[in-house]
Enzyme design. Structure first.
Site, PDB file in Angstrom:
ATOM      1  N   LYS A 102      11.938 -41.803  43.979  1.00 19.50           N
ATOM      2  CA  LYS A 102      10.674 -41.457  43.309  1.00 19.50           C
ATOM      3  C   LYS A 102      10.851 -40.261  42.376  1.00 19.50           C
ATOM      4  O   LYS A 102      10.008 -40.037  41.508  1.00 19.50           O
ATOM      5  CB  LYS A 102       9.584 -41.183  44.346  1.00 19.50           C
ATOM      6  N   ASP A 145       2.012 -41.116  49.292  1.00 22.27           N
ATOM      7  CA  ASP A 145       2.347 -41.243  50.701  1.00 22.27           C
ATOM      8  C   ASP A 145       3.498 -40.301  51.010  1.00 22.27           C
ATOM      9  O   ASP A 145       4.065 -40.327  52.075  1.00 22.27           O
ATOM     10  CB  ASP A 145       2.715 -42.694  51.027  1.00 22.27           C
TER      11      ASP A 145
HETATM   12  C1  LIG Z   1      11.125 -44.658  49.870  1.00 25.21           C
HETATM   13  C2  LIG Z   1      10.269 -45.622  49.152  1.00 25.21           C
HETATM   14  N1  LIG Z   1      10.739 -46.859  48.935  1.00 25.21           N
HETATM   15  C3  LIG Z   1      10.014 -47.779  48.272  1.00 25.21           C
HETATM   16  C4  LIG Z   1       8.737 -47.470  47.805  1.00 25.21           C
HETATM   17  C5  LIG Z   1       7.942 -48.540  47.121  1.00 25.21           C
HETATM   18  O1  LIG Z   1       7.700 -48.234  45.790  1.00 25.21           O
HETATM   19  P1  LIG Z   1       6.419 -48.854  45.038  1.00 25.21           P
HETATM   20  O2  LIG Z   1       5.205 -48.255  45.667  1.00 25.21           O
HETATM   21  O3  LIG Z   1       6.627 -48.435  43.630  1.00 25.21           O
HETATM   22  O4  LIG Z   1       6.472 -50.318  45.243  1.00 25.21           O
HETATM   23  C6  LIG Z   1       8.212 -46.184  48.017  1.00 25.21           C
HETATM   24  C7  LIG Z   1       6.883 -45.812  47.535  1.00 25.21           C
HETATM   25  O5  LIG Z   1       6.416 -44.714  47.714  1.00 25.21           O
HETATM   26  C8  LIG Z   1       8.993 -45.229  48.701  1.00 25.21           C
HETATM   27  O6  LIG Z   1       8.563 -43.991  48.912  1.00 25.21           O
END
Ligand SMILES: Cc1ncc(COP(=O)(O)O)c(C=O)c1O
Length: 436
Positions: A102, A145
């Site tokens: 992120k 989150d």
């Molecule tokens: C560690 C991690 N993996 C995957 C995701 C999924 O990303 P997205 O919400 O863009 O689908 C998130 C989202 O916050 C995340 O924090």
């Protein structure tokens, strides 16, 4: 559409490493709307390789990120156990001290938003705080989150603007602390992720702040598009690391992508699709059963809401509403959507942490390990594997999207601290060097 098949539950042989038990309760749907032609022009006008490359150049000047590409680890022992030809993990846990992929999205969205108002500024100078004086009265706000908020707070501090982060009731105290250390003001609300998205939008309207969100909603698409396009850096690096050739089949036949609101999957899949065209790999999106908004979108043929409680140990994936902009890419681009149980993700964390003779130990957080959990579930389902052409000739890419972003949770789930795993990782690497 007929009901999606429930994956079967067959046993696998014993192994000294943590068990690869086929998890119960997984659901799989092959996407009837997936296309295999060239990357559509309408999507290219929204996200494209040129912009992804530009983002990558800009990000290279941000001190918060590791220099160079993140590692692409091959795990031959695990590949053999899962009956595939190759299994590789792109390890985003080491992208930066922020702990997840992120960190690629928020800084790009923030820079592009500032450039809309001040087109003459230099992105690298911005990211290094050279225009802090100009921006000190600017406030950005977002729900999170955990991981997006952490990236946004760090980027805002580097750039020199103020940051407010809205956290819902399920975000742990240690995730809050990891955001607050970057100087962001924290607003806690009752409710879940979707409630925090609404509250961030309300606060922005009331105070004249700018929302920098990783999810889109009606009338709000440019910034989430920029966030998603920042994630394409992961794909651009893999293409380079594997020496891929445009419009030819690449190193990987299948990619497993974690799904929250859909931004990661859209950002990464669009880049591979544009590069490989009709020769693109197959994409499988993996979500928690309780937060199945993308799976439900595939069932309903439109951006939809989750049916479950939207509370999962995979905190980053605990999203109840699909990003409509992301869905524009996922509907034609993703070959299958699947859900997994929390327990499957925890098992996958342990498997990655354990490593083996030929497999480097990897620190994968709750959401980071979800791709492996999805692959494992699919390999225990003969019909599902056959439907997706997943067999002993397949070459699979997983993305470890986060490390131990909640260290106490990680230790409780894996039974070992992340530092202990990293020590074993260093030992494994030293052993591999000696063997060469
Ligand atoms: C560690 C991690 N993996 C995957 C995701 C999924 O990303 P997205 O919400 O863009 O689908 C998130 C989202 O916050 C995340 O924090």
């Amino acid at each position: 559409m007929s009901a999606p098949p429930v994956l079967s539950n067959t046993e696998r042989p014993q192994d000294p490493r943590p068990q690869l038990r086929p998890p119960a309760g997984c659901m799989l749907i092959a996407n009837p709307r997936a296309q295999r032609g060239p990357y559509p022009a309408a999507l290219r006008s929204l996200m494209n390789l040129d912009r992804a490359r530009e983002n990558r150049r800009w990000l290279a000047s941000w001190a918060a990120l590791a220099r160079g590409a993140t590692p692409l680890h091959d795990l031959p022992d695990l590949a053999a156990r899962l009956g595939v030809a190759r299994l590789s993990v792109k390890d985003e846990s080491v992208r930066s001290p922020l702990g997840s992929f992120k960190a690629l999205g928020a800084p790009i969205a923030l820079v592009r938003q500032i450039l809309r108002r001040h087109p003459d500024l230099d992105p690298a100078a911005l990211l290094n705080g050279h225009h802090a004086g100009l921006l000190q009265d600017t406030t950005v706000v977002s729900a999170t989150d955990g991981n997006h908020g952490r990236g946004l707070a760090a980027a805002a501090r580097s750039i020199g603007c103020c940051c407010v982060i809205v956290l819902h009731a399920h975000v742990s105290a240690e995730r809050e602390q990891a955001i607050a250390v970057h100087g962001a003001r924290i607003v806690r609300i009752a409710g879940n992720y979707d409630d925090s998205v609404e509250e961030a939008a309300r606060l922005a309207a009331a105070n004249g702040w700018q929302v920098v969100s990783d999810t889109s909603y009606e009338g709000y698409e440019d910034i989430p598009r920029d966030v998603m396009q920042g994630y394409a850096t992961i794909a651009a690096e893999v293409l380079e690391q594997t020496g891929a050739a445009a419009n030819e089949p690449g190193a990987f036949t299948h990619l497993f992508l974690q799904g929250g609101v859909g931004g990661l999957a859209a950002g990464v899949a669009s880049c591979f699709w544009e590069f490989h065209g009709a020769q693109r790999p197959r994409f499988v999106v993996v979500e928690p059963r309780q937060a199945d908004c993308l799976f439900q979108s595939a069932v309903q043929g439109r951006a939809a809401r989750a049916t479950g409680s939207v509370d999962s140990v995979m905190a980053g994936l605990a999203c109840g509403e699909t990003s409509p902009l992301a869905w524009r890419f996922l509907q034609p681009g993703i070959d299958a959507f699947m859900t997994i149980e929390d327990e499957a993700a925890v098992q996958a964390m342990r498997v990655l942490a354990a490593g083996s003779g030929q497999d480097i130990p990897i620190v994968a957080g709750e959401s980071g390990a979800a791709g492996l959990a999805g692959l494992q579930a699919l390999r225990s389902d003969a019909a599902g594997s056959a439907q997706l052409g997943l067999d002993e000739r397949s070459r699979v890419l997983l993305i470890n999207t986060e490390g131990a972003t909640a260290p106490a949770v990680y230790e409780a789930l894996v039974g070992e601290t992340a530092d202990a795993v990293l020590q074993r990782q260093a030992g494994w690497q030293a052993g591999a060097r000696d063997a060469r």
